[in-house]
Scaffold this active site. Structure first.
Site, PDB file in Angstrom:
ATOM      1  N   TYR A 295     -14.729   8.063 -11.554  1.00  0.00           N
ATOM      2  CA  TYR A 295     -14.564   6.726 -10.961  1.00  0.00           C
ATOM      3  C   TYR A 295     -15.196   5.674 -11.866  1.00  0.00           C
ATOM      4  CZ  TYR A 295     -15.008   2.985  -7.463  1.00  0.00           C
ATOM      5  OH  TYR A 295     -14.936   1.794  -6.791  1.00  0.00           O
TER       6      TYR A 295
ATOM      7  N   ASP B  84       3.726   2.508  -4.300  1.00  0.00           N
ATOM      8  CA  ASP B  84       2.864   3.449  -5.026  1.00  0.00           C
ATOM      9  C   ASP B  84       2.614   2.811  -6.388  1.00  0.00           C
ATOM     10  OD1 ASP B  84       1.673   5.405  -6.515  1.00  0.00           O
ATOM     11  OD2 ASP B  84       3.036   7.007  -5.895  1.00  0.00           O
ATOM     12  N   VAL B  85       1.377   2.365  -6.618  1.00  0.00           N
ATOM     13  CA  VAL B  85       1.096   1.628  -7.856  1.00  0.00           C
ATOM     14  C   VAL B  85       1.231   2.488  -9.108  1.00  0.00           C
ATOM     15  CG1 VAL B  85      -0.361  -0.202  -6.861  1.00  0.00           C
ATOM     16  CG2 VAL B  85      -1.423   1.953  -7.608  1.00  0.00           C
TER      17      VAL B  85
ATOM     18  N   LYS C  57     -13.483   2.505 -13.880  1.00  0.00           N
ATOM     19  CA  LYS C  57     -13.869   1.117 -13.599  1.00  0.00           C
ATOM     20  C   LYS C  57     -14.487   0.436 -14.840  1.00  0.00           C
ATOM     21  CE  LYS C  57     -12.526   0.865  -9.251  1.00  0.00           C
ATOM     22  NZ  LYS C  57     -11.613  -0.153  -8.704  1.00  0.00           N
TER      23      LYS C  57
ATOM     24  N   ASP D 273       0.838  -1.209   0.000  1.00  0.00           N
ATOM     25  CA  ASP D 273       0.000   0.000   0.000  1.00  0.00           C
ATOM     26  C   ASP D 273       0.868   1.252   0.000  1.00  0.00           C
ATOM     27  OD1 ASP D 273      -3.229   0.338   0.856  1.00  0.00           O
ATOM     28  OD2 ASP D 273      -1.991   2.135   1.067  1.00  0.00           O
TER      29      ASP D 273
HETATM   30  N1  LIG Z   1     -15.959   0.859  -0.912  1.00  0.00           N
HETATM   31  C1  LIG Z   1     -16.825   0.504  -1.876  1.00  0.00           C
HETATM   32  O1  LIG Z   1     -18.058   0.646  -1.761  1.00  0.00           O
HETATM   33  C2  LIG Z   1     -16.295  -0.088  -3.161  1.00  0.00           C
HETATM   34  C3  LIG Z   1     -17.225  -0.518  -4.110  1.00  0.00           C
HETATM   35  C4  LIG Z   1     -16.766  -1.054  -5.301  1.00  0.00           C
HETATM   36  C5  LIG Z   1     -15.405  -1.191  -5.521  1.00  0.00           C
HETATM   37  N2  LIG Z   1     -14.522  -0.761  -4.582  1.00  0.00           N
HETATM   38  C6  LIG Z   1     -13.086  -0.900  -4.881  1.00  0.00           C
HETATM   39  O2  LIG Z   1     -12.459  -1.622  -3.853  1.00  0.00           O
HETATM   40  C7  LIG Z   1     -11.070  -1.263  -3.829  1.00  0.00           C
HETATM   41  C8  LIG Z   1     -10.656  -0.971  -2.403  1.00  0.00           C
HETATM   42  O3  LIG Z   1     -11.328   0.214  -1.992  1.00  0.00           O
HETATM   43  P1  LIG Z   1     -11.830   0.464  -0.501  1.00  0.00           P
HETATM   44  O4  LIG Z   1     -13.266   0.752  -0.564  1.00  0.00           O
HETATM   45  O5  LIG Z   1     -11.334  -0.592   0.418  1.00  0.00           O
HETATM   46  O6  LIG Z   1     -11.146   1.885  -0.197  1.00  0.00           O
HETATM   47  P2  LIG Z   1      -9.898   2.238   0.705  1.00  0.00           P
HETATM   48  O7  LIG Z   1      -9.626   3.690   0.471  1.00  0.00           O
HETATM   49  O8  LIG Z   1     -10.161   1.787   2.106  1.00  0.00           O
HETATM   50  O9  LIG Z   1      -8.740   1.331   0.104  1.00  0.00           O
HETATM   51  C9  LIG Z   1      -8.000   1.696  -1.035  1.00  0.00           C
HETATM   52  C10 LIG Z   1      -6.548   1.486  -0.728  1.00  0.00           C
HETATM   53  O10 LIG Z   1      -5.785   1.817  -1.898  1.00  0.00           O
HETATM   54  C11 LIG Z   1      -4.622   2.487  -1.452  1.00  0.00           C
HETATM   55  N3  LIG Z   1      -4.045   3.305  -2.517  1.00  0.00           N
HETATM   56  C12 LIG Z   1      -4.546   4.434  -3.060  1.00  0.00           C
HETATM   57  N4  LIG Z   1      -3.702   4.923  -3.969  1.00  0.00           N
HETATM   58  C13 LIG Z   1      -2.650   4.064  -4.018  1.00  0.00           C
HETATM   59  C14 LIG Z   1      -1.435   4.030  -4.755  1.00  0.00           C
HETATM   60  N5  LIG Z   1      -1.138   4.989  -5.646  1.00  0.00           N
HETATM   61  N6  LIG Z   1      -0.590   3.006  -4.549  1.00  0.00           N
HETATM   62  C15 LIG Z   1      -0.881   2.031  -3.645  1.00  0.00           C
HETATM   63  N7  LIG Z   1      -1.989   2.024  -2.904  1.00  0.00           N
HETATM   64  C16 LIG Z   1      -2.863   3.033  -3.082  1.00  0.00           C
HETATM   65  C17 LIG Z   1      -5.093   3.334  -0.281  1.00  0.00           C
HETATM   66  O11 LIG Z   1      -4.010   3.753   0.542  1.00  0.00           O
HETATM   67  C18 LIG Z   1      -6.061   2.386   0.413  1.00  0.00           C
HETATM   68  O12 LIG Z   1      -5.419   1.600   1.396  1.00  0.00           O
HETATM   69  C19 LIG Z   1     -10.910  -0.076  -4.780  1.00  0.00           C
HETATM   70  O13 LIG Z   1     -10.395  -0.523  -6.017  1.00  0.00           O
HETATM   71  C20 LIG Z   1     -12.338   0.411  -4.957  1.00  0.00           C
HETATM   72  O14 LIG Z   1     -12.525   1.071  -6.176  1.00  0.00           O
HETATM   73  C21 LIG Z   1     -14.935  -0.225  -3.398  1.00  0.00           C
END
Ligand SMILES: NC(=O)c1ccc[n+]([C@@H]2O[C@H](COP(=O)([O-])OP(=O)(O)OC[C@H]3O[C@@H](n4cnc5c(N)ncnc54)[C@H](O)[C@@H]3O)[C@@H](O)[C@H]2O)c1
Length: 261
Positions: free
Chosen positions: A153, A61-62, A157, A35
């Protein structure tokens, strides 16, 4: 009895992993929690190790291609392979389309789409010679339906759905499965660093309270409940198991019935 045992398997998860890291570690995989926020990754890996599970935190950092390649090299040196790549890192801006900016579009495409391409290429380079491996990309219910409120977003996606199908086709001839999961709604910190979480920002723009909006969202889900990180982890674990060996290029909804396409 059918169970999923990942003993001896190595799993790389981008984004702190939430419930996905827990599920893979409980299935006995060695999990790399990668992360941008190294402290979050350390906290997650530490919790898992306290339970006697195998988890290591790494800063990543991705959006930095060289960091991805050096992490993949390091894991392959230490463990000889990567069996599973779960692309979960993501960001979101929550605001009406007419307030969305070019910079927001560029940065979200960088994190949610281009970085997944880079992670997949880096890991596939070591999976292809072994003719074995599984990749799971975390898509969204917004991969299948646009939104005025998070157009960037949704665009990222939708793109990731196409990328998942395309990489799946390229990898299939090497016996590698590539799939996506479309979660519905999970209450997390998504979008907080980009100006505010979904419910918080919807409340600001609509004038309705966060409690009312949360309840409206819950009622919009046929099963009347939000999803959890573990729900997504269970589907990812299944897709990475031999039980799913004939499933590839798919995007599976885990959304309580919110989407049916
Ligand atoms: N929360 C929802 O309702 C939901 C719904 C559909 C899909 N998603 C997807 O699930 C995945 C996880 O999201 P989440 O809801 O747990 O949110 P979150 O913000 O808790 O987790 C996202 C993580 O990605 C990390 N991140 C961001 N930029 C980064 C980078 N450049 N390099 C490395 N890490 C990085 C953040 O630090 C964080 O830990 C995402 O892809 C999101 O689009 C979430």
């Amino acid at each position: 009895m059918i169970g999923i045992d990942m003993t001896g398997r190595v799993t790389l998860i981008t984004g702190a992993g939430g419930g996905i890291a827990d599920v893979f570690a409980k299935a006995a995989a060695k999990v790399y929690v990668a992360d941008l926020e190294i402290e979050d990754a350390k906290a997650k890996a530490g919790q898992l190790r306290e339970k006697g599970l195998q988890a290591l935190a790494v800063g990543l950092d991705v959006t930095k291609k060289e960091e991805i390649y050096s992490l993949v090299d390091r894991i392959v040196k230490e463990d000889g392979k990567i069996d599973h790549l779960i692309n979960c890192a993501g960001i979101s801006y929550n605001k009406p389309y007419m307030e969305s900016t070019d910079d927001e579009f560029r940065s979200i495409l960088e994190v949610n789409l281009i970085s997944v391409h880079n992670c997949c290429q880096a890991v596939l380079q070591q999976m292809i010679p072994r003719k074995e491996g599984k990749i799971v990309n975390i898509l969204s219910a917004s991969s299948r339906m646009g939104s005025d409120f998070f157009s960037h977003y949704s665009s990222s996606k939708f793109g990731l759905l196409g990328l998942t199908q395309s990489i799946g086709l390229a990898a299939a001839r090497h016996n590698i499965n590539v799939n996506g999961i479309c979660p519905g709604l999970i209450e997390t910190g998504l979008g907080e660093k980009q100006g505010g979480g979904l419910i918080q920002q919807m409340s600001r723009h609509s004038g309705k309270s966060q409690d009312v909006l949360r309840e409206n969202l819950r009622r919009s889900i046929p099963l009347r409940r939000f999803q959890s990180g573990e729900d997504i982890g269970h589907m990812a674990l299944f897709l990475c198991s031999d039980l799913a060996k004939n499933i590839t290029c798919q995007a599976i909804n885990v959304c309580g019935g919110m989407r049916m396409n």
